[in-house]
Enzyme design. Structure first.
Site, PDB file in Angstrom:
ATOM      1  CE  LYS A 195      12.843  24.432  21.978  1.00 41.93           C
ATOM      2  NZ  LYS A 195      12.664  25.638  21.168  1.00 41.93           N
TER       3      LYS A 195
ATOM      4  CE  LYS B 185      11.978  26.659  29.775  1.00 40.34           C
ATOM      5  NZ  LYS B 185      12.400  27.442  28.682  1.00 40.34           N
TER       6      LYS B 185
ATOM      7  CE  LYS C 128       5.941  31.151  24.438  1.00 40.58           C
ATOM      8  NZ  LYS C 128       7.209  31.140  23.705  1.00 40.58           N
TER       9      LYS C 128
HETATM   10  P1  TYM Z   1      10.432  32.008  24.617  1.00 44.27           P
HETATM   11  O1  TYM Z   1       9.429  32.262  23.545  1.00 44.27           O
HETATM   12  O2  TYM Z   1      10.618  30.629  25.099  1.00 44.27           O
HETATM   13  O3  TYM Z   1      10.119  32.908  25.878  1.00 44.27           O
HETATM   14  C1  TYM Z   1       9.917  34.306  25.790  1.00 44.27           C
HETATM   15  C2  TYM Z   1      10.555  34.977  26.995  1.00 44.27           C
HETATM   16  O4  TYM Z   1      10.014  34.469  28.205  1.00 44.27           O
HETATM   17  C3  TYM Z   1      11.041  34.038  29.069  1.00 44.27           C
HETATM   18  N1  TYM Z   1      10.576  32.866  29.841  1.00 44.27           N
HETATM   19  C4  TYM Z   1      10.576  32.761  31.161  1.00 44.27           C
HETATM   20  N2  TYM Z   1      10.983  33.609  32.126  1.00 44.27           N
HETATM   21  C5  TYM Z   1      10.843  33.204  33.405  1.00 44.27           C
HETATM   22  N3  TYM Z   1      10.323  32.008  33.765  1.00 44.27           N
HETATM   23  C6  TYM Z   1       9.911  31.132  32.839  1.00 44.27           C
HETATM   24  N4  TYM Z   1       9.379  29.963  33.193  1.00 44.27           N
HETATM   25  C7  TYM Z   1      10.029  31.498  31.463  1.00 44.27           C
HETATM   26  N5  TYM Z   1       9.706  30.871  30.306  1.00 44.27           N
HETATM   27  C8  TYM Z   1      10.058  31.723  29.321  1.00 44.27           C
HETATM   28  C9  TYM Z   1      12.190  33.665  28.156  1.00 44.27           C
HETATM   29  O5  TYM Z   1      13.426  33.710  28.826  1.00 44.27           O
HETATM   30  C10 TYM Z   1      12.071  34.725  27.083  1.00 44.27           C
HETATM   31  O6  TYM Z   1      12.712  35.916  27.497  1.00 44.27           O
HETATM   32  N6  TYM Z   1      14.791  32.024  22.163  1.00 44.27           N
HETATM   33  C11 TYM Z   1      13.752  32.872  22.726  1.00 44.27           C
HETATM   34  C12 TYM Z   1      13.119  33.809  21.715  1.00 44.27           C
HETATM   35  C13 TYM Z   1      14.080  34.693  21.004  1.00 44.27           C
HETATM   36  C14 TYM Z   1      14.735  35.821  21.548  1.00 44.27           C
HETATM   37  C15 TYM Z   1      15.498  36.366  20.484  1.00 44.27           C
HETATM   38  C16 TYM Z   1      14.741  36.422  22.805  1.00 44.27           C
HETATM   39  C17 TYM Z   1      14.460  34.577  19.696  1.00 44.27           C
HETATM   40  N7  TYM Z   1      15.310  35.583  19.382  1.00 44.27           N
HETATM   41  C18 TYM Z   1      16.301  37.492  20.672  1.00 44.27           C
HETATM   42  C19 TYM Z   1      15.544  37.551  22.983  1.00 44.27           C
HETATM   43  C20 TYM Z   1      16.302  38.066  21.934  1.00 44.27           C
HETATM   44  C21 TYM Z   1      12.648  31.981  23.269  1.00 44.27           C
HETATM   45  O7  TYM Z   1      12.463  30.883  22.831  1.00 44.27           O
HETATM   46  O8  TYM Z   1      11.851  32.607  24.177  1.00 44.27           O
END
Ligand code: TYM
Length: 328
Positions: free
Chosen positions: A111, A193, A196
């Site tokens: 990032k 991957k 978003k």
């Molecule tokens: P975020 O918002 O990027 O994504 C949300 C969830 O989606 C999963 N994910 C994917 N899984 C499979 N293939 C993909 N291409 C893919 N892109 C995203 C992510 O693994 C996630 O589970 N840091 C986290 C948010 C967060 C969080 C937490 C998660 C903040 N605090 C506490 C769990 C527990 C994030 O940015 O997810």
């Protein structure tokens, strides 16, 4: 029963990667466990947001959670920023996390490479806030995609360190990823991957995409010249489409491969698009219902925050006491 915690950052809109990697499991787990699902709005502030648009995105995310079928009667759904104990625990855990550990996080490196003009302190301490999210509810299980593995590792390290210093407070949380679909890839660059915030929108299927857009994106999906549907590392694009197909239909990889025996990619891509479109029909119906009933949506996140606050306060009373802060 376990305590399950997970969340997604409200930026753009949920992707098929978010759904297959995480939200699909959230839904399965809520049948049996105590589940807490947050919209981690504070985390999104690590990237500069337009305030007005951000409010809309936050509401839209909540509605998308509900449209995915998450049941607010069975779980707790709320906005992270509505429960101030996240920030409080973030500080305490931050004082028990080393700069060296944070500097090794690959997401920070990626990032800060991407947002060179805004390498802020929040971006650096992002994993501490995430550890606080999870540990605040003394969670046992964290359903996420593959990309969150390193964050889960540091969360476990922080929890163990805290327990060693101050006595057992936190269970050591386990990661929970799907057997297939833990890493959905970009349709345009199958080595990357699905994300978003990809600059190339054709690589990402958003749950909010129209049917036409989905068909177009699928037809354009990068494959290879083998021209036969098979599930292997040499055909990462096709493998990714099979994964999506299988996750959304419940058909096994073998069944899908068999179904396209002797057929080229054309029919396979159109059918995969069809699978996604069919899957999204009830999603869109529910989205429209909730977005036209925002009063109800508000009661959901307000109730969610109230319940989360109470649970968080229970943990914080113990934490404050253990580290030697006086009770108020
Ligand atoms: P975020 O918002 O990027 O994504 C949300 C969830 O989606 C999963 N994910 C994917 N899984 C499979 N293939 C993909 N291409 C893919 N892109 C995203 C992510 O693994 C996630 O589970 N840091 C986290 C948010 C967060 C969080 C937490 C998660 C903040 N605090 C506490 C769990 C527990 C994030 O940015 O997810």
């Amino acid at each position: 029963k376990k305590i399950v915690f997970s969340g997604a950052q409200p930026t753009g809109s949920l992707t098929m990667g978010n759904y297959i990697g995480a939200v699909k499991n959230w839904k399965e787990l809520e049948e049996e466990h105590h589940c807490i699902y947050s919209i981690v709005d504070s985390h999104s502030l690590t990237v500069r947001q337009d305030p007005k648009a951000f409010k809309e995105t936050c509401i839209s995310f909540l509605v998308q959670y509900l449209a995915c079928g998450l049941n607010p009667e069975k779980n707790i759904i709320y906005f992270q920023s509505h429960v101030p104990q996240h920030a409080e625990l973030n500080w305490i855990l931050g004082c028990n996390t080393y700069v060296g550990e944070l500097g090794r996080m690959t997401q920070f490196k990626d990032k800060s490479e991407k947002h060179k003009d805004n390498i802020n302190a929040g971006l650096f301490t992002y994993p501490v806030l995430m550890a606080a999210d999870i540990l605040l509810y003394r969670s046992n299980l964290v359903p996420v995609g593959d990309d969150q593995k390193q964050h889960l590792e540091i969360t476990r390290d922080i929890a163990m360190r805290f327990n060693n210093l101050y006595g057992e407070v936190f269970p050591i949380p386990e990661i929970h990823t799907p057997k297939i679909g833990a890493r959905i890839m970009s349709l345009q660059e199958p080595s990357k991957k699905m994300s978003k915030s990809d600059d190339n929108v054709n690589g990402t299927i958003y749950l909010m995409d129209s049917e036409d857009t989905i068909l177009k994106k699928m037809k354009r999906a990068v494959t290879d010249s083998a021209n036969h549907v098979a599930y292997n590392e040499e055909q990462p694009g096709v493998k990714n489409l099979i994964t999506i197909y299988s996750s959304l239909t419940g058909l096994s990889i073998e069944e899908i491969v068999e179904r396209y025996e002797g057929k080229g990619y054309g029919a396979f891509k159109v059918d995969t698009a069809e699978v996604v479109i069919e899957f999204l029909k009830p999603f869109k119906r529910r989205y429209d219902e909730y977005i036209n009933n925002l009063d109800y949506v508000e009661t959901i996140y307000k109730n969610g925050a109230k319940k989360a606050y109470e649970l968080a306060e229970e943990t914080m009373k113990v934490v404050r006491d253990r580290i030697g802060l006086l009770q108020k």
